[in-house]
Scaffold this motif. Sequence first.
Motif, PDB file in Angstrom:
ATOM      1  N   ARG A  75      66.755  74.694   4.511  1.00  0.00           N
ATOM      2  CA  ARG A  75      66.651  75.164   5.875  1.00  0.00           C
ATOM      3  C   ARG A  75      66.575  76.682   5.908  1.00  0.00           C
ATOM      4  O   ARG A  75      67.083  77.355   5.022  1.00  0.00           O
ATOM      5  CB  ARG A  75      67.855  74.676   6.682  1.00  0.00           C
ATOM      6  N   PRO A  76      65.923  77.234   6.902  1.00  0.00           N
ATOM      7  CA  PRO A  76      65.751  78.683   6.947  1.00  0.00           C
ATOM      8  C   PRO A  76      67.040  79.398   7.261  1.00  0.00           C
ATOM      9  O   PRO A  76      68.056  78.799   7.593  1.00  0.00           O
ATOM     10  CB  PRO A  76      64.724  78.855   8.076  1.00  0.00           C
ATOM     11  N   GLY A  77      66.979  80.766   7.182  1.00  0.00           N
ATOM     12  CA  GLY A  77      68.154  81.566   7.479  1.00  0.00           C
ATOM     13  C   GLY A  77      68.431  81.623   8.963  1.00  0.00           C
ATOM     14  O   GLY A  77      67.858  80.890   9.753  1.00  0.00           O
ATOM     15  N   GLY A  78      69.345  82.539   9.343  1.00  0.00           N
ATOM     16  CA  GLY A  78      69.715  82.658  10.737  1.00  0.00           C
ATOM     17  C   GLY A  78      70.972  81.887  11.050  1.00  0.00           C
ATOM     18  O   GLY A  78      71.835  81.690  10.199  1.00  0.00           O
ATOM     19  N   ARG A  79      71.076  81.430  12.302  1.00  0.00           N
ATOM     20  CA  ARG A  79      72.301  80.769  12.760  1.00  0.00           C
ATOM     21  C   ARG A  79      72.584  79.493  11.963  1.00  0.00           C
ATOM     22  O   ARG A  79      73.734  79.210  11.620  1.00  0.00           O
ATOM     23  CB  ARG A  79      72.168  80.449  14.249  1.00  0.00           C
ATOM     24  N   THR A  80      71.545  78.724  11.663  1.00  0.00           N
ATOM     25  CA  THR A  80      71.751  77.489  10.905  1.00  0.00           C
ATOM     26  C   THR A  80      72.339  77.786   9.531  1.00  0.00           C
ATOM     27  O   THR A  80      73.268  77.107   9.080  1.00  0.00           O
ATOM     28  CB  THR A  80      70.426  76.726  10.738  1.00  0.00           C
ATOM     29  N   ALA A  81      71.806  78.810   8.866  1.00  0.00           N
ATOM     30  CA  ALA A  81      72.320  79.174   7.548  1.00  0.00           C
ATOM     31  C   ALA A  81      73.757  79.670   7.632  1.00  0.00           C
ATOM     32  O   ALA A  81      74.568  79.405   6.740  1.00  0.00           O
ATOM     33  CB  ALA A  81      71.428  80.238   6.918  1.00  0.00           C
ATOM     34  N   ASP A  82      74.088  80.379   8.709  1.00  0.00           N
ATOM     35  CA  ASP A  82      75.452  80.880   8.874  1.00  0.00           C
ATOM     36  C   ASP A  82      76.433  79.728   9.056  1.00  0.00           C
ATOM     37  O   ASP A  82      77.515  79.714   8.458  1.00  0.00           O
ATOM     38  CB  ASP A  82      75.518  81.822  10.082  1.00  0.00           C
ATOM     39  N   ILE A  83      76.055  78.740   9.858  1.00  0.00           N
ATOM     40  CA  ILE A  83      76.913  77.568  10.048  1.00  0.00           C
ATOM     41  C   ILE A  83      77.070  76.809   8.733  1.00  0.00           C
ATOM     42  O   ILE A  83      78.166  76.375   8.369  1.00  0.00           O
ATOM     43  CB  ILE A  83      76.341  76.651  11.147  1.00  0.00           C
ATOM     44  N   THR A  84      75.951  76.663   8.007  1.00  0.00           N
ATOM     45  CA  THR A  84      76.008  75.981   6.708  1.00  0.00           C
ATOM     46  C   THR A  84      76.964  76.686   5.761  1.00  0.00           C
ATOM     47  O   THR A  84      77.784  76.048   5.086  1.00  0.00           O
ATOM     48  CB  THR A  84      74.603  75.911   6.084  1.00  0.00           C
ATOM     49  N   ARG A  85      76.870  78.012   5.701  1.00  0.00           N
ATOM     50  CA  ARG A  85      77.763  78.781   4.831  1.00  0.00           C
ATOM     51  C   ARG A  85      79.210  78.574   5.221  1.00  0.00           C
ATOM     52  O   ARG A  85      80.085  78.405   4.346  1.00  0.00           O
ATOM     53  CB  ARG A  85      77.401  80.269   4.908  1.00  0.00           C
ATOM     54  N   ARG A  86      79.513  78.582   6.526  1.00  0.00           N
ATOM     55  CA  ARG A  86      80.895  78.400   6.981  1.00  0.00           C
ATOM     56  C   ARG A  86      81.405  77.003   6.638  1.00  0.00           C
ATOM     57  O   ARG A  86      82.575  76.833   6.250  1.00  0.00           O
ATOM     58  CB  ARG A  86      80.971  78.662   8.481  1.00  0.00           C
ATOM     59  N   ILE A  87      80.550  76.010   6.753  1.00  0.00           N
ATOM     60  CA  ILE A  87      80.950  74.653   6.380  1.00  0.00           C
ATOM     61  C   ILE A  87      81.263  74.589   4.891  1.00  0.00           C
ATOM     62  O   ILE A  87      82.296  74.048   4.468  1.00  0.00           O
ATOM     63  CB  ILE A  87      79.850  73.632   6.741  1.00  0.00           C
ATOM     64  N   HIS A  88      80.356  75.125   4.085  1.00  0.00           N
ATOM     65  CA  HIS A  88      80.572  75.106   2.635  1.00  0.00           C
ATOM     66  C   HIS A  88      81.857  75.834   2.259  1.00  0.00           C
ATOM     67  O   HIS A  88      82.654  75.336   1.451  1.00  0.00           O
ATOM     68  CB  HIS A  88      79.384  75.756   1.926  1.00  0.00           C
ATOM     69  N   ASP A  89      82.061  77.013   2.826  1.00  0.00           N
ATOM     70  CA  ASP A  89      83.271  77.780   2.520  1.00  0.00           C
ATOM     71  C   ASP A  89      84.521  76.993   2.901  1.00  0.00           C
ATOM     72  O   ASP A  89      85.517  76.981   2.154  1.00  0.00           O
ATOM     73  CB  ASP A  89      83.258  79.119   3.261  1.00  0.00           C
ATOM     74  N   ALA A  90      84.480  76.345   4.063  1.00  0.00           N
ATOM     75  CA  ALA A  90      85.639  75.569   4.521  1.00  0.00           C
ATOM     76  C   ALA A  90      85.930  74.411   3.570  1.00  0.00           C
ATOM     77  O   ALA A  90      87.087  74.161   3.208  1.00  0.00           O
ATOM     78  CB  ALA A  90      85.399  75.058   5.937  1.00  0.00           C
ATOM     79  N   VAL A  91      84.891  73.702   3.159  1.00  0.00           N
ATOM     80  CA  VAL A  91      85.073  72.574   2.239  1.00  0.00           C
ATOM     81  C   VAL A  91      85.679  73.054   0.925  1.00  0.00           C
ATOM     82  O   VAL A  91      86.644  72.464   0.413  1.00  0.00           O
ATOM     83  CB  VAL A  91      83.734  71.859   1.983  1.00  0.00           C
ATOM     84  N   LEU A  92      85.123  74.123   0.364  1.00  0.00           N
ATOM     85  CA  LEU A  92      85.595  74.594  -0.938  1.00  0.00           C
ATOM     86  C   LEU A  92      87.025  75.123  -0.860  1.00  0.00           C
ATOM     87  O   LEU A  92      87.824  74.912  -1.779  1.00  0.00           O
ATOM     88  CB  LEU A  92      84.652  75.667  -1.475  1.00  0.00           C
ATOM     89  N   GLU A  93      87.361  75.795   0.227  1.00  0.00           N
ATOM     90  CA  GLU A  93      88.742  76.270   0.397  1.00  0.00           C
ATOM     91  C   GLU A  93      89.706  75.099   0.517  1.00  0.00           C
ATOM     92  O   GLU A  93      90.805  75.115  -0.063  1.00  0.00           O
ATOM     93  CB  GLU A  93      88.826  77.150   1.638  1.00  0.00           C
ATOM     94  N   LEU A  94      89.311  74.070   1.265  1.00  0.00           N
ATOM     95  CA  LEU A  94      90.190  72.913   1.462  1.00  0.00           C
ATOM     96  C   LEU A  94      90.340  72.112   0.173  1.00  0.00           C
ATOM     97  O   LEU A  94      91.433  71.605  -0.124  1.00  0.00           O
ATOM     98  CB  LEU A  94      89.649  72.022   2.580  1.00  0.00           C
ATOM     99  N   ILE A  95      89.249  71.978  -0.599  1.00  0.00           N
ATOM    100  CA  ILE A  95      89.324  71.179  -1.816  1.00  0.00           C
ATOM    101  C   ILE A  95      90.242  71.838  -2.834  1.00  0.00           C
ATOM    102  O   ILE A  95      90.955  71.173  -3.586  1.00  0.00           O
ATOM    103  CB  ILE A  95      87.915  70.953  -2.403  1.00  0.00           C
ATOM    104  N   ILE A  96      90.260  73.177  -2.861  1.00  0.00           N
ATOM    105  CA  ILE A  96      91.135  73.893  -3.786  1.00  0.00           C
ATOM    106  C   ILE A  96      92.586  73.814  -3.329  1.00  0.00           C
ATOM    107  O   ILE A  96      93.496  73.577  -4.127  1.00  0.00           O
ATOM    108  CB  ILE A  96      90.696  75.366  -3.911  1.00  0.00           C
ATOM    109  N   SER A  97      92.812  73.977  -2.035  1.00  0.00           N
ATOM    110  CA  SER A  97      94.190  74.056  -1.539  1.00  0.00           C
ATOM    111  C   SER A  97      94.848  72.700  -1.352  1.00  0.00           C
ATOM    112  O   SER A  97      96.066  72.585  -1.485  1.00  0.00           O
ATOM    113  CB  SER A  97      94.221  74.816  -0.207  1.00  0.00           C
ATOM    114  N   GLY A  98      94.045  71.660  -1.065  1.00  0.00           N
ATOM    115  CA  GLY A  98      94.673  70.382  -0.752  1.00  0.00           C
ATOM    116  C   GLY A  98      94.031  69.151  -1.328  1.00  0.00           C
ATOM    117  O   GLY A  98      94.495  68.029  -1.092  1.00  0.00           O
TER     118      GLY A  98
END
Length: 205
Positions: A20-43
């Motif tokens: 998918r292209p950059g912009g708002r969609t890419a920003d949401i995707t990045r936030r989702i990925h970051d959230a998943v990776l933070e949660l998988i490490i912590s819990g």
Amino acid sequence: MASSRIEPVFNSDGAAARSRPGGRTADITRRIHDAVLELIISGGEEKCTFQNVARRANIERSTLYRRYPTRWAMMSDAFAAAYTNDLSFEPTGSFRGDLICHLSRVAHTLSSPLGMAMLAAGAVARLDPASRPAAGGFWEFRKQQQEPFIRAAIERGELRPEVSLDELFAAADGPLYFRLLIIGQPIDQQWVETTVDQVCRAFSP
């Protein structure tokens, strides 16, 4: 400024969909990925629910429901994005050199806190039928990462033209996952080079 990074997105079958292209969609995707990776490490994987990820990423749960059929698809998407960044390397000009770089980076990633958490999630996923489409898509994505340097090696005459990508992937990456996940032994450079030499002998013309 919103990220312009292109991320792999998995469809309902678990396979990698068109980037998918950059912009708002890419920003949401990045936030989702970051959230998943933070949660998988912590819990661990049990913390990676749609509710927890939506809260940490500061998005609506409906956004996740539209993107992913299951939480496993969501996790696989985040894992694939992490692998895209962590496993990139400059081609060395030889199959042996490329495979050493590849396996060294895989070993480094899997030995990290995120890598160990991903391995633990994978062990749980094997017991959940809902994870299988996403898991299949993730491993297909991993094979696609290897394909360019394998095709280059075939063109240089270093590998047999009829080499099976599945067989080569199993021979190269399989021992690494077995050593880390099954017998719990560390990976060092000598082990990587020995494994690579075995693969080269097995698949050379």
